[in-house]
Design an enzyme around this catalytic site. Structure first.
Site, PDB file in Angstrom:
ATOM      1  CG  ASP A 550      -2.213   0.713   1.027  1.00  0.00           C
ATOM      2  OD1 ASP A 550      -2.292   1.545   0.104  1.00  0.00           O
ATOM      3  OD2 ASP A 550      -3.170   0.438   1.778  1.00  0.00           O
ATOM      4  CD  GLU A 553       0.440   6.084  -3.788  1.00  0.00           C
ATOM      5  OE1 GLU A 553      -0.473   5.346  -4.191  1.00  0.00           O
ATOM      6  OE2 GLU A 553       0.836   6.090  -2.606  1.00  0.00           O
ATOM      7  CG  ASP A 627      -7.610   4.724  -0.641  1.00  0.00           C
ATOM      8  OD1 ASP A 627      -7.686   3.497  -0.780  1.00  0.00           O
ATOM      9  OD2 ASP A 627      -6.777   5.270   0.113  1.00  0.00           O
TER      10      ASP A 627
END
Length: 945
Positions: A550, A553, A627
Site C-alpha cells: 500500500d 507512490e 481509494d
C-alpha cells in the site's frame, strides 16, 4: 541474438569527399547533427534492440549516459541491421523496421518494412534538453515531440481518473498519487508504441503547467474587475455568510495552499461559491482542470461541466474544454460543499495552442541525464504489447487462486472477524478464494513491526492455517512505512536507508494521537533486501500467501505538494528524488518479488500494489485504482482507467468494487431508505462490472462489503452479486486460459475495443465498453436506476447476447436491456468459450466436464490452457495447451492433440459441445439443452455439430 551488422554504402566517392558526421558500431548508429537549435541534441543514437524495437537516445553533448535503465531489461543486445544513405538521411534497417535519421537535424522517422511511415519526430527533431541542477546534481529538463497522424488514436499512460479514453490531443501530468498511476508508455492504432524512459515528474501533451485563473480578466458577480466573488457560508442550515471576498485564483490544492482560506472558517457545515465572469485574452480552446474533494459542481455560461464527489482527504480531478473568444465574457459558477473538515479545491486552465500542436505527441520530463525513448511496433496492437514486454519483461501466469474472488474490507479488526467472514462465505456456499488482512493489525504505535497485536490476533498462525484449511488464501497489507524508534525503523536508519525529512519536520500521521515515522528507500538494493528479510521472518514464515503493498507512490504525507513530496523522499540511493520521483513502486515490488522467489522458487509471487510504473508486470504485480469514491462518476471513470492501464502493457488490474471512500449518506443509510436502495444498486452495478476485470475484488470502508452485509438473500442485489460471482467461477477455464496467454503470448485480458477493431473509427473514443478476452464484450451500467444503456456493436462481427443467445449485427448502436440484476454482456461471433461447473474455489473439481459454447457465424478458435496453478513450472514447460477450432463451413469442431503435460494433469476429460447460431440461440450457462458429449484423452477428434 545475431549481432552481425552489415553496411551498404551507396556512394563511396561521395563519402570520400565529405566529412562524415556519423558513426556506426555493433551497438548502433550515432549521428552528430550539423544544425542544432539552442538546447537541442548534439548527438543522436539509434540502437535496434529487436526487429521491431528501436532505442533512440539524444544527448546534449557527444557522449551518452551508461546508467542502466530501471525499466528496460538489462543485457539486451542489438540485432542485425543495415545502414545506407539517402541524401541527408541515414537509413537503419532491420528485417521489419526502417529508421531514417537526418544528418543535419537529427530528426528521426520510423517506417515499416514496406516503407509506410508510422511515426516521425517533429520537424528539426523536436528535441529539447535544458540544463538543470538539483541537489548538487546536474541533468536536463527533457522534451521530445512527434507528429501524430490525423486518423490515429492514442492509449496508455497508466491509470488516471478524469474519465478519458483516447489521449489524442489530450494532456496528462505523469506523477504517482493515490488513485493515479502514471506509466510513460503510449500505444497507437497505427500499431506502434512509445516508451518514454524517464522517472521524474513528467507531462504528456502540453508541456506547460496549468495556469491560474488570473490568466483571464476576471470580474466579480457585480461586474467589477479583479477577481471572482467567493462567498463563504459556514452554516448551511442558517445560510450564514462568514465572509465574502474577491479572489483572483482558486488554488487550495494541497496542505500549503489551503492556508490561504479565510482564517477561522469552519468547514463542517460549509458551502463556498465562486461566481463571476472570465474574459480570455486570446481566442481558442481552453483546457480546464478541476481539482476537487467534497461535492463540486461547475457551470460556464449555464452549462454544467462537472458534478462530482470525493471524500475530503482524497481529491480527484475533472477535465473539460471550452472554446472561447478573446474579449468575450463567460459566466462561471463553482459551487463547493467541502463534506466536512478542511478539504481541497482548485481550478486552473491551459491557454490555447494551435490545433496541430495540440495533437502532437509530446513527452516532457523535469529531469534526466538524456532523452531515452523506445519505438516499438507490431503487426497489431497485441504485437506491440508483445515487443514492449520483450523490452521490459514478461508478465507471469498469476496463481489460479488469484483469479477467483477476493473479499476485503477496511478492515478486519480481529482474528475472529476475519475467520467469521470466511466461515460465513463457506456456510452460504458463496465462491471465494482469497481473504484480505488490511492495515493496522499491529499494535497502534508499532507500524512497520509486521507483528500482530496479540490482543486482537491471539494466534496469527492458527488464523492463517484456518484460512488454508478452508480452501482459501490470505493477503496481508505491508507498507514501506515505519514508526520512528521501532526495531525495524532502527535497522533501516542505522544503514542510512530511511528518508529523514519527515522525521526532521516532525510529520505525524493521521492515527490518533499522531505518530512520527517515514518510509524506507526502496532505491537501495540493501534496503530492499532488508525489507524482504523483515517480512519473511515475521509474516512469510507464518504462511502468508500474498502481499498488499500500500501507499507505494510513496504517500509519505497525503495532500502534500509535489515539491514537498520530493523533499520527503530525498535523497534516494540512486540520486535526487527529482530524477527518480515516479519509480518507487517499481523498486519496492522488485525487492518483494526477488526475495520470495529466492526464498521459495516454487510458489508464485502475488503482489497487490497501489502504484505502478513501466516494467511492473515482471514482478508478479496487480495494481488497483486506489481509494476511489462510492459514487457513480467514479464507477464510470474506472472503466477507461482500467482499459488504459491494461493497454499500457500491464495486464493485471483491479479496483475497490463499490468504491473505497464512502459518502455520509451511505454510511448513515437506513433499511428501506432511498439512500440504502441507491447504495445497494451502486454495489450491484459495480460488482457486475468487477466480475469481468482481471482481478475480481471487493474492498472499502464501512458499510461492510460482504454480500450478506450489503443486502439480504431475498434482495435482487444479493441475487445479482451471487450470480456474477458464480458466473466468474463457471468461466474459470476461459479466464485462466487467458492468464496463461498473458505469459506465453504476451496477451492483454482487459482490451479497449480498438485492439480488436482498429479500423472501426467509432470505437476509438469508446471508454465504457471493452472486451474481456477475445470473446466477451462488457458494457457496464454506470448510472443510477438505468435499465437500458446504449451499446455499440463493432463492425465486421455479429454479437450474441450472453444471457439469451439472441443475435445482433455489428456496425450499429442499440439500446440494450439492462435490468437491475443483469449488465449487458455480448459474445463475439466466431467464439469458443470453455465453461466449468459450479465451484466454490478454483481448486475444486478440476476434473469435471467442461462445456464448450461455440458461437457460430464465423470460424472460431481457442486455446485451453492448464498448468499446476501455483508454481513456476510453466516457465520450464510444465503446462498443456489444447487447441480448439470450429469450421463454420462444415459445422465441425476439432479438438487438436494436446500439447505438453504437467504433474497432476487431467488426462481424460469430458467435453460437452453446444453450438449457438442465429437460428438456435442459447443462454450461457445453459443446463437444459442437449449437448454433444465427447471423451478426450489427448488425441485429435473431429466432431460434427
Amino acid at each position: 541474438m545475431n549481432r552481425v551488422i552489415s553496411f551498404v554504402l551507396i556512394s563511396l566517392i561521395a563519402l570520400s569527399c565529405t566529412q562524415k558526421n556519423w558513426s556506426v558500431s555493433q551497438d548502433g548508429v550515432t549521428v552528430f547533427p550539423t544544425r542544432t537549435a539552442e538546447n537541442g541534441a548534439r548527438s543522436v543514437r539509434i540502437v535496434p534492440l529487436g526487429e521491431e524495437i528501436i532505442q533512440v537516445s539524444a544527448s546534449a553533448d557527444t557522449s551518452f549516459s551508461t546508467e542502466q535503465s530501471l525499466v528496460v531489461l538489462p543485457g539486451l543486445q542489438p540485432v542485425a541491421f543495415e545502414v545506407t544513405e539517402e541524401g541527408d538521411l541515414l537509413v537503419i534497417a532491420t528485417a521489419e523496421t526502417r529508421v531514417k535519421v537526418s544528418k543535419t537535424t537529427g530528426e528521426v522517422q520510423f517506417f515499416d518494412a514496406d516503407g509506410n511511415l508510422l511515426l516521425r519526430e517533429k520537424e528539426q527533431g523536436g528535441k529539447e534538453l535544458v540544463p538543470i541542477r538539483v541537489d548538487g546534481e546536474s541533468g536536463y529538463s527533457l522534451r521530445q515531440v512527434f507528429e501524430s497522424a490525423d486518423d490515429e488514436a492514442i492509449y496508455g499512460l497508466g491509470q488516471h481518473q478524469a474519465d478519458e479514453m483516447n489521449y489524442k490531443g489530450r494532456n496528462e501530468e505523469l506523477f504517482q498519487y493515490n488513485t493515479k498511476v502514471s506509466v510513460p508508455f503510449i500505444m497507437s492504432t497505427k500499431n506502434y508504441g512509445l516508451l518514454w524512459d524517464n522517472y521524474s515528474f513528467s507531462r504528456y501533451g502540453d508541456p506547460r503547467p496549468y495556469g491560474q485563473l488570473d490568466q483571464f480578466v476576471l470580474f466579480n458577480k457585480n461586474g467589477e474587475e479583479g477577481g471572482l466573488t467567493a462567498t463563504y457560508i459556514d452554516d448551511t442550515d442558517q445560510g450564514h455568510v462568514f465572509t465574502e471576498r474577491d479572489e483572483p485564483t482558486i488554488d487550495y490544492e494541497n496542505l500549503e495552499t489551503i492556508r490561504n482560506f479565510p482564517e477561522g472558517f469552519n468547514f463542517n457545515q460549509a458551502q463556498i461559491t465562486w461566481e463571476g465572469n472570465l474574459q480570455p485574452r486570446e481566442s481558442g480552446l481552453f483546457n480546464f482542470l478541476l481539482y476537487y474533494a467534497g461535492y463540486t459542481k461547475i457551470w460556464i455560461d449555464g452549462q454544467l461541466l462537472a458534478d462530482k464527489w470525493r471524500t475530503a482527504w482524497n481529491p480527484s480531478v475533472a477535465k473539460f474544454q471550452v472554446d472561447m473568444k478573446e474579449g468575450q465574457q463567460y459566466h462561471l459558477k463553482l459551487e463547493w460543499v467541502p463534506d466536512g473538515g478542511v478539504s481541497y479545491i482548485g481550478l486552473k486552465a491551459l491557454s490555447p495552442v494551435a490545433p496541430d500542436v495540440q495533437d502532437d505527441i509530446s513527452f516532457w520530463s523535469e529531469m534526466g541525464k538524456q532523452i531515452d525513448y523506445y519505438f516499438v511496433k507490431g503487426g497489431n496492437m497485441d504485437g506491440v504489447i508483445k515487443n514492449y514486454r520483450q523490452l521490459t519483461g514478461k508478465a507471469q501466469v498469476m496463481p489460479k487462486w488469484a483469479m477467483g474472488f477476493w473479499q476485503s474490507r477496511e478492515r478486519y479488526k480481529t482474528q475472529a472477524e476475519l475467520e467469521g467472514a470466511l466461515k460465513e462465505f463457506r456456510k452460504r456456499h458463496i465462491p471465494i478464494d482469497n481473504i484480505v488482512m488490511d492495515w493496522s493489525y499491529w499494535e497502534a504505535d508499532q507500524w512497520g513491526s509486521h507483528e500482530f497485536d496479540k490482543k486482537r490476533f491471539p494466534d496469527p498462525k492458527g488464523m492463517i492455517d484456518f484460512v488454508h484449511d478452508n480452501n482459501a488464501r490470505i493477503l496481508i497489507s505491508v507498507w514501506p512505512k515505519f514508526y520512528y524508534g521501532t526495531e525495524h525503523y532502527n535497522e533501516f536508519a542505522e544503514k542510512g536507508w530511511m528518508y529523514q525529512q519527515a522525521i526532521k519536520d516532525s510529520v505525524l500521521d493521521w492515527i490518533s494521537p499522531g505518530y512520527l515515522g517515514s518510509f524506507y528507500d526502496a532505491y537501495s538494493p540493501g534496503a530492499r533486501q532488508l525489507f524482504w528479510k523483515q517480512i519473511d521472518e515475521h509474516l512469510y514464515s507464518l504462511g502468508i500467501d500474498a502481499w498488499w503493498l500500500d501507499a507505494t507512490e510513496p504517500d509519505i504525507l497525503s495532500n502534500a505538494s509535489v515539491e514537498y513530496r520530493k523533499q520527503l523522499m530525498n535523497p534516494t540511493a540512486l540520486g535526487t528524488s527529482t530524477e527518480y520521483f515516479n519509480a518507487f513502486a517499481l523498486m519496492n515490488a522488485k525487492g518483494i518479488y526477488e526475495g520470495q522467489r529466492e526464498k521459495n522458487p516454487d510458489d508464485r509471487v502475488f503482489i497487490l500494489t497501489r502504484s505502478g510504473f513501466a516494467g511492473m508486470q515482471r514482478y508478479g504485480t496487480t495494481t488497483w485504482s486506489g481509494d476511489i469514491g462510492t459514487c457513480w462518476e467514479d464507477l464510470k471513470a474506472q472503466i477507461p482507467a482500467g482499459i488504459n492501464f491494461s493497454m499500457s502493457g500491464l495486464p493485471y488490474w483491479t479496483m475497490d468494487i463499490g468504491g473505497f471512500c464512502v459518502q455520509k449518506k451511505f454510511e448513515r443509510a437506513k433499511e428501506g431508505s432511498p439512500e440504502m436502495e441507491e447504495w445497494r444498486e451502486l454495489n450491484t452495478r459495480w460488482y457486475q462490472f468487477g466480475a469481468f476485470v482481471p482481478l475480481f475484488r471487493v474492498h472499502g470502508q464501512y458499510p461492510f462489503r460482504e454480500i450478506y452485509n450489503l443486502a439480504p438473500e431475498s434482495h435482487p442485489a444479493y441475487k445479482s452479486m451471487l450470480y456474477y460471482n458464480k458466473l466468474r467461477y463457471r468461466l474459470m477455464p476461459y479466464i485462466y486460459s487467458l492468464t496463461g496467454a498473458v505469459y506465453h503470448d504476451d496477451y492483454t485480458l482487459m482490451r479497449g475495443l480498438a485492439m480488436d477493431f482498429p479500423d472501426d473509427r467509432r470505437v476509438h473514443n469508446m471508454g465504457d465498453q471493452y472486451l474481456f478476452g477475445p470473446s466477451l464484450m462488457i458494457c457496464p451500467v454506470h448510472q443510477y436506476q438505468q435499465r437500458q444503456r446504449e451499446v455499440y456493436f463493432p463492425a465486421n462481427s455479429g454479437w450474441y447476447n450472453l444471457y439469451t443467445g439472441e443475435y445482433t449485427d455489428g456496425g450499429q448502436q442499440v439500446s440494450a436491456e439492462a435490468p437491475y440484476e443483469r449488465m449487458p454482456v455480448f459474445v463475439r461471433e466466431g467464439s469458443i468459450i470453455p465453461v466449468g461447473p459450479e465451484i466454490e474455489y478454483t481448486g475444486q473439481n478440476e476434473a469435471a466436464p467442461i462445456d464448450l459454447y461455440i458461437y457460430g457465424g464465423k470460424d472460431a478458435s481457442f486455446k485451453l490452457y492448464e498448468d499446476e496453478g501455483t508454481n513456476y513450472n510453466y516457465e520450464k514447460g510444465g503446462f498443456s495447451v489444447t487447441a480448439l477450432t470450429y469450421s463454420e463451413a462444415d459445422k465441425t469442431l476439432t479438438i487438436h492433440p494436446r500439447q505438453g503435460e504437467f504433474e497432476g494433469m487431467v488426462k481424460e476429460r469430458v467435453f460437452r459441445l453446444k453450438l449457438i447460431t442465429r437460428e438456435k440461440p442459447l443462454a450461457l450457462p445453459d443446463e437444459t439443452s442437449e449437448a454433444v458429449e465427447v471423451t478426450y484423452t489427448g488425441q485429435q477428434q473431429v466432431i460434427q455439430l
